[in-house]
Design a protein around this motif. Structure first.
Motif, PDB file in Angstrom:
ATOM      1  N   HIS A  69      56.835 -25.502 -44.534  1.00 27.31           N
ATOM      2  CA  HIS A  69      56.902 -25.563 -45.997  1.00 27.31           C
ATOM      3  C   HIS A  69      55.521 -25.335 -46.613  1.00 27.31           C
ATOM      4  O   HIS A  69      55.369 -24.581 -47.581  1.00 27.31           O
ATOM      5  N   SER A 125      51.710 -18.791 -52.870  1.00 27.91           N
ATOM      6  CA  SER A 125      50.666 -19.041 -53.858  1.00 27.91           C
ATOM      7  C   SER A 125      49.704 -17.865 -53.924  1.00 27.91           C
ATOM      8  O   SER A 125      49.289 -17.441 -55.013  1.00 27.91           O
ATOM      9  N   THR A 174      55.259 -23.016 -57.466  1.00 26.64           N
ATOM     10  CA  THR A 174      54.079 -22.155 -57.525  1.00 26.64           C
ATOM     11  C   THR A 174      54.170 -21.018 -58.527  1.00 26.64           C
ATOM     12  O   THR A 174      53.175 -20.675 -59.150  1.00 26.64           O
ATOM     13  N   ILE A 214      59.941 -15.534 -50.894  1.00 27.37           N
ATOM     14  CA  ILE A 214      60.649 -16.810 -51.008  1.00 27.37           C
ATOM     15  C   ILE A 214      62.106 -16.659 -50.592  1.00 27.37           C
ATOM     16  O   ILE A 214      62.666 -17.516 -49.898  1.00 27.37           O
ATOM     17  N   GLU A 224      62.040 -24.448 -53.097  1.00 27.86           N
ATOM     18  CA  GLU A 224      61.108 -25.406 -53.701  1.00 27.86           C
ATOM     19  C   GLU A 224      59.744 -24.773 -53.923  1.00 27.86           C
ATOM     20  O   GLU A 224      59.048 -25.087 -54.883  1.00 27.86           O
ATOM     21  N   VAL A 225      59.351 -23.878 -53.010  1.00 24.03           N
ATOM     22  CA  VAL A 225      58.061 -23.209 -53.139  1.00 24.03           C
ATOM     23  C   VAL A 225      58.023 -22.379 -54.410  1.00 24.03           C
ATOM     24  O   VAL A 225      57.037 -22.385 -55.161  1.00 24.03           O
ATOM     25  N   ASP A 285      62.955 -20.856 -49.020  1.00 21.50           N
ATOM     26  CA  ASP A 285      62.288 -22.094 -49.449  1.00 21.50           C
ATOM     27  C   ASP A 285      62.204 -22.092 -50.970  1.00 21.50           C
ATOM     28  O   ASP A 285      61.188 -21.746 -51.564  1.00 21.50           O
ATOM     29  N   ASN A 315      54.461 -21.650 -46.080  1.00 18.97           N
ATOM     30  CA  ASN A 315      55.164 -20.798 -47.047  1.00 18.97           C
ATOM     31  C   ASN A 315      54.571 -20.938 -48.444  1.00 18.97           C
ATOM     32  O   ASN A 315      54.435 -19.958 -49.187  1.00 18.97           O
ATOM     33  N   GLN A 316      54.195 -22.157 -48.783  1.00 17.59           N
ATOM     34  CA  GLN A 316      53.621 -22.405 -50.106  1.00 17.59           C
ATOM     35  C   GLN A 316      52.275 -21.705 -50.248  1.00 17.59           C
ATOM     36  O   GLN A 316      51.962 -21.135 -51.305  1.00 17.59           O
TER      37      GLN A 316
END
Length: 385
Positions: free
Chosen positions: A111, A119, A146, A134, A141-142, A139, A114-115
């Motif tokens: 996670h 980013s 971001t 994404i 949530e990422v 993911d 990936n973030q």
């Protein structure tokens, strides 16, 4: 051999190849010129005399045999081939292409990885690519965490590139208190650019009105800057040839864009530099010593994979040092949570394991390695950086 010496060795090998190639090329051109000259002579003789062309060709064949082009070129070409065969070996030795030797089976939080990647893409304004990434990793949530953070910043920076300061001024005015707390004069810089932009268009009265409206709140701490801007009014029709021509430099816009990016990221709780860029840059710098270490560790892959701490230091430049570290002057080991730095009553600092070893686990006092003080291990205090 350090990196600089390796690069010098590579340069020497390259220079040898280049020199041999130049000699070979020069010799080849010389031989070709000789052949061309003899052929031209033969053509002239055929065209200008009544000699039988067969005798002319026979003479030409004799001359070409005397020139012996293959024999002349053999020596220089052989030297070039030898140099060329050695150069790739030198490259492979210095620039080991197999970087997988330094790989370790370390678990990563997917996670977070990936973030970091998302980013980076959003920071660059590559929102479509970021969204595609994404969707691929699944993911969501990422994306929510971001994308929205950097979309506004990117739009403001794009507007600045187009010399439109309105979005930047609006954002800076909204966050003026936070910018003051950070010690940033971004809002004043934006107003300065807007003032000069208006004046550059020859709208002197409008520039005066703008200054009265927007510079008053900065007079207490920035009066010299404001006075210089007021001096520009005297040269409103020829600002390019005035003592204030430096205010028209495109560099001023670049500096403001950089400051806005820095402050925007700061207020979002993000680092100014992309974590992905920093990680890759630090990794590239740390890779050579790791590869050298793995050459020494050949045949001990299992031991390499199970190590919790590297037995050799990997030096990184100061821009990659974000936290204070302590290396025990006695054991030469970096402190850890299990082996923290301890300050002795005399003020000198050693790691806990060194103190335990010198005091026989606290059973006796010992002399400080750096001063005449006798140290009681129970009086040592742990330091936290």
């Amino acid at each position: 051999m350090d990196l600089k010496m390796e690069l010098n060795s590579l340069k020497d090998a390259f220079d040898r190849v280049a020199k041999k190639q130049k000699l070979s090329c020069s010799k080849t051109q010389e031989v070709v010129d000789q052949i061309v000259q003899e052929i031209k002579k033969a053509i002239e003789m055929v065209q200008s005399t009544t000699l039988d062309y067969k005798s002319v060709l026979a003479e030409l064949k004799k001359k070409l045999h005397e020139i012996a082009p293959l024999s002349q070129l053999e020596g220089t070409q052989k030297e070039l081939n030898i140099a060329l065969s050695k150069y790739p070996k030198a490259l492979e030795k210095a620039l080991n292409p197999d970087i997988s030797k330094a790989y370790r089976n370390i678990e990563f939080d997917s996670h977070i990885v990936n973030q970091i990647i998302a980013s980076y893409l959003y920071r660059q304004g590559l929102f479509d690519v970021g969204d595609c990434f994404i969707n691929e990793v699944g993911d969501a949530e990422v994306a929510a965490a971001t994308r929205s953070l950097f979309q506004e910043m990117y739009q403001i920076l794009e507007a600045i590139k187009s010399r439109n300061l309105e979005p930047a001024l609006k954002w800076a005015a909204t966050n003026s208190d936070k910018l003051k707390d950070n010690g940033s004069d971004l809002l004043l810089r934006l107003h300065q650019l807007q003032f000069v932009k208006i004046l550059q268009k020859g709208r002197r009265d409008e520039a005066i009105k703008y200054a009265r409206t927007n510079f008053a709140s900065f007079a207490g701490n920035h009066m010299p800057e404001i006075q210089r801007l007021m001096g520009c009014l005297l040269y409103s029709d020829r600002l390019n040839d005035s003592p204030y021509a430096h205010l028209l430099s495109p560099t001023n816009w670049d500096v403001v864009a950089e400051e806005l990016t820095r402050q925007f990221c700061s207020l979002l709780g993000q680092s100014y530099e992309s974590p992905l860029s920093v990680t890759i840059a630090a990794g590239v710098q740390g890779l050579p010593p790791l590869l050298k270490f793995m050459t020494v560790m050949a045949g001990k892959k299992q031991e390499w994979q199970s190590m919790k701490q590297l037995p050799v230091p990997v030096e990184l430049d100061k821009e990659f040092q974000f936290h204070s570290i302590f290396v025990c002057p006695v054991s030469k080991e970096q402190s850890t949570d299990e082996n923290p730095p301890m300050m002795m009553p005399c003020g000198h600092v050693l790691c806990k394991q060194s103190i335990n070893k010198m005091s026989k686990n606290g059973s006796k006092t010992f002399k400080c390695p750096y001063c005449p003080s006798n140290i009681d291990a129970t009086q040592c205090r742990q330091l936290n950086f």
